[in-house]
Scaffold this active site. Structure first.
Site, PDB file in Angstrom:
ATOM      1  N   ARG A  95       0.850  -1.182   0.000  1.00  0.00           N
ATOM      2  CA  ARG A  95       0.000   0.000   0.000  1.00  0.00           C
ATOM      3  C   ARG A  95       0.889   1.235   0.000  1.00  0.00           C
ATOM      4  O   ARG A  95       1.924   1.263   0.670  1.00  0.00           O
ATOM      5  CB  ARG A  95      -0.939   0.013   1.211  1.00  0.00           C
ATOM      6  CG  ARG A  95      -2.098  -0.977   1.103  1.00  0.00           C
ATOM      7  CD  ARG A  95      -3.088  -0.535   0.036  1.00  0.00           C
ATOM      8  NE  ARG A  95      -4.272  -1.398  -0.065  1.00  0.00           N
ATOM      9  CZ  ARG A  95      -4.410  -2.372  -0.935  1.00  0.00           C
ATOM     10  NH1 ARG A  95      -3.421  -2.650  -1.775  1.00  0.00           N
ATOM     11  NH2 ARG A  95      -5.522  -3.082  -0.990  1.00  0.00           N
ATOM     12  N   GLU A 114      -3.017   7.863  -4.383  1.00  0.00           N
ATOM     13  CA  GLU A 114      -3.368   7.402  -5.730  1.00  0.00           C
ATOM     14  C   GLU A 114      -4.786   7.865  -6.083  1.00  0.00           C
ATOM     15  O   GLU A 114      -5.658   7.883  -5.207  1.00  0.00           O
ATOM     16  CB  GLU A 114      -3.301   5.867  -5.806  1.00  0.00           C
ATOM     17  CG  GLU A 114      -1.910   5.306  -5.630  1.00  0.00           C
ATOM     18  CD  GLU A 114      -1.906   3.773  -5.643  1.00  0.00           C
ATOM     19  OE1 GLU A 114      -2.969   3.161  -5.915  1.00  0.00           O
ATOM     20  OE2 GLU A 114      -0.852   3.186  -5.361  1.00  0.00           O
ATOM     21  N   HIS A 122       0.605   0.619  -9.738  1.00  0.00           N
ATOM     22  CA  HIS A 122      -0.160  -0.300  -8.886  1.00  0.00           C
ATOM     23  C   HIS A 122      -0.665  -1.485  -9.714  1.00  0.00           C
ATOM     24  O   HIS A 122      -1.845  -1.841  -9.678  1.00  0.00           O
ATOM     25  CB  HIS A 122      -1.342   0.430  -8.238  1.00  0.00           C
ATOM     26  CG  HIS A 122      -1.874  -0.259  -7.020  1.00  0.00           C
ATOM     27  ND1 HIS A 122      -2.522   0.410  -6.007  1.00  0.00           N
ATOM     28  CD2 HIS A 122      -1.857  -1.571  -6.637  1.00  0.00           C
ATOM     29  CE1 HIS A 122      -2.889  -0.445  -5.070  1.00  0.00           C
ATOM     30  NE2 HIS A 122      -2.486  -1.660  -5.435  1.00  0.00           N
TER      31      HIS A 122
END
Length: 378
Positions: free
Chosen positions: A210, A243, A260
């Site tokens: 993350r 993001e 990602h």
């Protein structure tokens, strides 16, 4: 008929769920309460926060599923209070992420002219992904130190190295933790300006967990400081703070920068959809009528013959035949100021996992380390 709302980037969701209800594809990043007001089933990915606000206009939802390992975007307490069944997809893309990390490590080792067998790699978080990465690294005869205090607390034989000690002993850190914002084992900004200062500048950092686990501002500040003396930390970032609005200034200081997509293999994404389909079938007391093999296309390379001379030093080339992280790094840099982060995730080019390639070897059995890496035998 159930009204099923699903993220438009969830592969094969129409094929899996059409027999269970009416499937409506939605933009998961920009989903509104009005759009899901009449949903019986909501299927999301990590870009959608499912909470009381999103579900404020819905009083009929029966099932929420996320086709991801991580669940920090889901308010599970709220769902439980409302009597809404919830399912995630633990392990669905674990192999895909492992292959991303291996490709990155092969590249870093090549750049440093230091074989991986001479590295010590710290794996932070040894769950679905981390444990598979540890297995793969051991297969490659790489020394691994594991950091997972939660496993250490319940497993007396788990070889745990505290994070503070890990920083002083490794050539690379690879993060595979969930995002936990508070408590004794919080992972939010786990790598920050203080912990980063304890890490020698030549130690590589890989984050495919993350974005908020590694503080992007701290990484940028350090990178700018190192650059003043001609230095650069080996940095691999697949995930970012905030993001899709990534810190663009940090990208030039990364050896590998991606959008990602570490878990975005065809198998990894489709497996998540399949797991949610199976979970909803269980809830409805139905027998699943479809499996992953019904929808995945045939790989462009199905069979490869290796000789008796194949060894550990050849693994890198074999892996790169299926996946080379440099492709995704180039795409990210090209689109960073153009189509953008989400466009690249939505239009991600096909990528197959190691298991899609069946290997044949003299005598019939391929080396055990290849099966431990995820390759299939004939």
């Amino acid at each position: 008929m159930l009204k099923i709302y699903a993220d438009e980037n969830m592969p094969y969701v129409q094929q899996f769920f059409a027999e269970l209800g009416q499937v409506q594809l939605v933009d998961g990043r920009n989903l509104t309460p009005a759009q899901v007001a009449d949903a019986d089933v909501l299927l999301v990915r990590s870009v959608t926060k499912v909470n009381a606000e999103l579900l404020s206009q819905n009083n009929k939802l029966k099932f929420v599923g996320t086709a991801t390992i991580g669940v920090d975007h889901i308010d599970q307490s709220y769902l439980q209070q409302q009597g809404i069944h919830f399912s995630s997809a633990p392990g669905c893309n674990a192999q895909s992420v492992v292959e991303y990390v291996l490709s990155s490590l092969f590249l870093l080792a090549e750049q440093q002219q230091k074989p991986l067998q001479q590295w010590t790699i710290g794996v932070v978080g040894v769950g679905q992904i981390g444990s598979r990465l540890v297995k793969a690294l051991h297969a490659l005869q790489v020394k691994v130190l594991q950091c997972d205090p939660l496993r250490a607390a319940v497993e007396s034989d788990f070889a745990h190295t505290p994070f503070a000690d890990l920083l002083k002993q490794v050539d690379a850190l690879s993060f595979h933790v969930p995002l936990v914002k508070s408590g004794e084992h919080a992972t939010f900004k786990l790598l920050n300006s203080q912990t980063l200062a304890q890490l020698a500048p030549e130690v590589a950092i890989i984050n495919a967990s993350r974005g908020e686990v590694t503080c992007n501002q701290a990484l940028l500040a350090e990178a700018q400081k190192l650059a003043q003396n001609g230095g650069q930390r080996p940095l691999v970032l697949d995930v970012w703070d905030n993001e899709p609005l990534v810190l663009k200034a940090l990208a030039p200081y990364c050896r590998i920068a991606t959008a990602h997509i570490a878990g975005h293999s065809i198998e990894g994404k489709a497996r998540g959809t399949e797991m949610l389909y199976q979970a909803l079938c269980r809830l409805l007391n139905l027998t699943p009528g479809h499996g992953l093999h019904d929808f995945c296309p045939s790989p462009v390379m199905e069979m490869l013959q290796i000789s008796a001379n194949f060894g550990l030093s050849d693994v890198q080339n074999l892996c790169r035949m299926l996946y080379d992280v440099r492709r995704d790094d180039a795409l990210f840099r090209y689109h960073l100021n153009g189509n953008g982060f989400d466009w690249l995730r939505k239009h991600y080019p096909p990528r197959r996992e190691f298991s899609s390639l069946r290997l044949a070897a003299p005598g019939g059995a391929i080396p055990e380390y290849l099966t431990q890496l995820g390759f299939s035998s004939q």
